[in-house]
Design a protein around this motif. Structure first.
Motif, PDB file in Angstrom:
ATOM      1  N   VAL A  12       0.851  -1.190   0.000  1.00  0.00           N
ATOM      2  CA  VAL A  12       0.000   0.000   0.000  1.00  0.00           C
ATOM      3  C   VAL A  12       0.882   1.234   0.000  1.00  0.00           C
ATOM      4  O   VAL A  12       2.007   1.198   0.514  1.00  0.00           O
ATOM      5  CB  VAL A  12      -0.942  -0.021   1.232  1.00  0.00           C
ATOM      6  N   GLN A  13       0.377   2.298  -0.569  1.00  0.00           N
ATOM      7  CA  GLN A  13       1.114   3.544  -0.564  1.00  0.00           C
ATOM      8  C   GLN A  13       0.975   4.250   0.783  1.00  0.00           C
ATOM      9  O   GLN A  13      -0.015   4.056   1.503  1.00  0.00           O
ATOM     10  CB  GLN A  13       0.614   4.460  -1.670  1.00  0.00           C
ATOM     11  N   ALA A  14       1.960   5.060   1.105  1.00  0.00           N
ATOM     12  CA  ALA A  14       1.902   5.846   2.339  1.00  0.00           C
ATOM     13  C   ALA A  14       0.614   6.660   2.369  1.00  0.00           C
ATOM     14  O   ALA A  14       0.200   7.227   1.355  1.00  0.00           O
ATOM     15  CB  ALA A  14       3.110   6.764   2.431  1.00  0.00           C
ATOM     16  N   GLY A  15      -0.014   6.669   3.537  1.00  0.00           N
ATOM     17  CA  GLY A  15      -1.292   7.345   3.693  1.00  0.00           C
ATOM     18  C   GLY A  15      -2.487   6.444   3.477  1.00  0.00           C
ATOM     19  O   GLY A  15      -3.621   6.828   3.786  1.00  0.00           O
ATOM     20  N   GLY A  16      -2.243   5.263   2.949  1.00  0.00           N
ATOM     21  CA  GLY A  16      -3.327   4.324   2.682  1.00  0.00           C
ATOM     22  C   GLY A  16      -3.730   3.512   3.892  1.00  0.00           C
ATOM     23  O   GLY A  16      -3.239   3.729   5.006  1.00  0.00           O
ATOM     24  N   SER A  17      -4.622   2.570   3.649  1.00  0.00           N
ATOM     25  CA  SER A  17      -5.169   1.746   4.727  1.00  0.00           C
ATOM     26  C   SER A  17      -5.135   0.265   4.353  1.00  0.00           C
ATOM     27  O   SER A  17      -5.179  -0.088   3.175  1.00  0.00           O
ATOM     28  CB  SER A  17      -6.627   2.138   5.009  1.00  0.00           C
ATOM     29  N   LEU A  18      -5.067  -0.553   5.368  1.00  0.00           N
ATOM     30  CA  LEU A  18      -5.184  -1.999   5.228  1.00  0.00           C
ATOM     31  C   LEU A  18      -5.921  -2.525   6.449  1.00  0.00           C
ATOM     32  O   LEU A  18      -5.846  -1.921   7.528  1.00  0.00           O
ATOM     33  CB  LEU A  18      -3.823  -2.682   5.146  1.00  0.00           C
ATOM     34  N   ARG A  19      -6.576  -3.652   6.273  1.00  0.00           N
ATOM     35  CA  ARG A  19      -7.237  -4.317   7.389  1.00  0.00           C
ATOM     36  C   ARG A  19      -6.726  -5.748   7.481  1.00  0.00           C
ATOM     37  O   ARG A  19      -6.905  -6.537   6.545  1.00  0.00           O
ATOM     38  CB  ARG A  19      -8.737  -4.324   7.202  1.00  0.00           C
ATOM     39  N   LEU A  20      -6.103  -6.056   8.599  1.00  0.00           N
ATOM     40  CA  LEU A  20      -5.628  -7.405   8.836  1.00  0.00           C
ATOM     41  C   LEU A  20      -6.686  -8.193   9.606  1.00  0.00           C
ATOM     42  O   LEU A  20      -7.397  -7.638  10.438  1.00  0.00           O
ATOM     43  CB  LEU A  20      -4.331  -7.386   9.641  1.00  0.00           C
ATOM     44  N   SER A  21      -6.747  -9.478   9.327  1.00  0.00           N
ATOM     45  CA  SER A  21      -7.638 -10.382  10.049  1.00  0.00           C
ATOM     46  C   SER A  21      -6.838 -11.556  10.576  1.00  0.00           C
ATOM     47  O   SER A  21      -5.849 -11.965   9.972  1.00  0.00           O
ATOM     48  CB  SER A  21      -8.741 -10.910   9.132  1.00  0.00           C
ATOM     49  N   CYS A  22      -7.304 -12.083  11.686  1.00  0.00           N
ATOM     50  CA  CYS A  22      -6.679 -13.268  12.267  1.00  0.00           C
ATOM     51  C   CYS A  22      -7.786 -14.171  12.804  1.00  0.00           C
ATOM     52  O   CYS A  22      -8.519 -13.774  13.714  1.00  0.00           O
ATOM     53  CB  CYS A  22      -5.717 -12.903  13.380  1.00  0.00           C
ATOM     54  N   ALA A  23      -7.876 -15.345  12.229  1.00  0.00           N
ATOM     55  CA  ALA A  23      -8.864 -16.324  12.664  1.00  0.00           C
ATOM     56  C   ALA A  23      -8.193 -17.330  13.592  1.00  0.00           C
ATOM     57  O   ALA A  23      -7.201 -17.958  13.214  1.00  0.00           O
ATOM     58  CB  ALA A  23      -9.467 -17.033  11.463  1.00  0.00           C
ATOM     59  N   ALA A  24      -8.724 -17.464  14.778  1.00  0.00           N
ATOM     60  CA  ALA A  24      -8.173 -18.376  15.783  1.00  0.00           C
ATOM     61  C   ALA A  24      -9.072 -19.602  15.928  1.00  0.00           C
ATOM     62  O   ALA A  24     -10.301 -19.488  15.895  1.00  0.00           O
ATOM     63  CB  ALA A  24      -8.035 -17.667  17.122  1.00  0.00           C
ATOM     64  N   SER A  25      -8.442 -20.740  16.099  1.00  0.00           N
ATOM     65  CA  SER A  25      -9.205 -21.983  16.258  1.00  0.00           C
ATOM     66  C   SER A  25      -8.423 -22.946  17.128  1.00  0.00           C
ATOM     67  O   SER A  25      -7.246 -22.729  17.426  1.00  0.00           O
ATOM     68  CB  SER A  25      -9.496 -22.606  14.893  1.00  0.00           C
ATOM     69  N   GLY A  26      -9.103 -24.032  17.530  1.00  0.00           N
ATOM     70  CA  GLY A  26      -8.434 -25.088  18.269  1.00  0.00           C
ATOM     71  C   GLY A  26      -8.427 -24.928  19.771  1.00  0.00           C
ATOM     72  O   GLY A  26      -7.647 -25.598  20.463  1.00  0.00           O
ATOM     73  N   PHE A  27      -9.296 -24.072  20.298  1.00  0.00           N
ATOM     74  CA  PHE A  27      -9.409 -23.930  21.745  1.00  0.00           C
ATOM     75  C   PHE A  27     -10.863 -23.658  22.104  1.00  0.00           C
ATOM     76  O   PHE A  27     -11.659 -23.229  21.262  1.00  0.00           O
ATOM     77  CB  PHE A  27      -8.510 -22.802  22.263  1.00  0.00           C
TER      78      PHE A  27
END
Length: 123
Positions: A12-27
């Protein structure tokens, strides 16, 4: 076995946005700490943000306060990191981490780690 799977990284370019996701399982516990750490090339791993599943208490590193926001969907055991106003210095591999030892809070010795997702911010 606890598994954490990150997604959402990219370029992404400076000033932009991103959304990270993390799916947890096994507990089965519904009481845990989950969050994000990052490691830039040649630098030590840095805590970015964490959230408690029980009461939603959050932690943010000073370097990202006001730009990043952590949220979670407990029903899906998924945590998100909305990253806005990205800077080149945010370039790093972002790791999702979880700990069932909630009394320890957000810490570098989190019990479980994902493989990471690369975020690259161009200037």
């Amino acid at each position: 076995e606890v598994q954490l799977v990150e997604s959402g990284g990219g370029l992404v370019q400076a000033g932009g946005s991103l959304r990270l996701s993390c799916a947890a399982s096994g507990f089965t516990s519904d009481n845990y700490i989950i969050g994000w750490f990052r490691q830039a090339p040649g630098k030590e791993r840095e805590g970015v943000s964490c959230i408690s599943s029980s009461d939603g208490t959050t932690y943010y590193a000073d370097s990202i306060k006001g730009r990043f926001a952590i949220s979670s969907d407990n029903a899906k055991n998924t945590v998100y990191l909305q990253m806005n106003s990205l800077k080149p210095e945010d370039t790093a591999v972002y790791y999702c981490a979880l700990d069932l030892r909630v009394n320890l809070g957000c810490h570098y010795g989190m019990g479980y780690w994902g493989k990471g997702t690369l975020v690259t911010v161009s200037s």
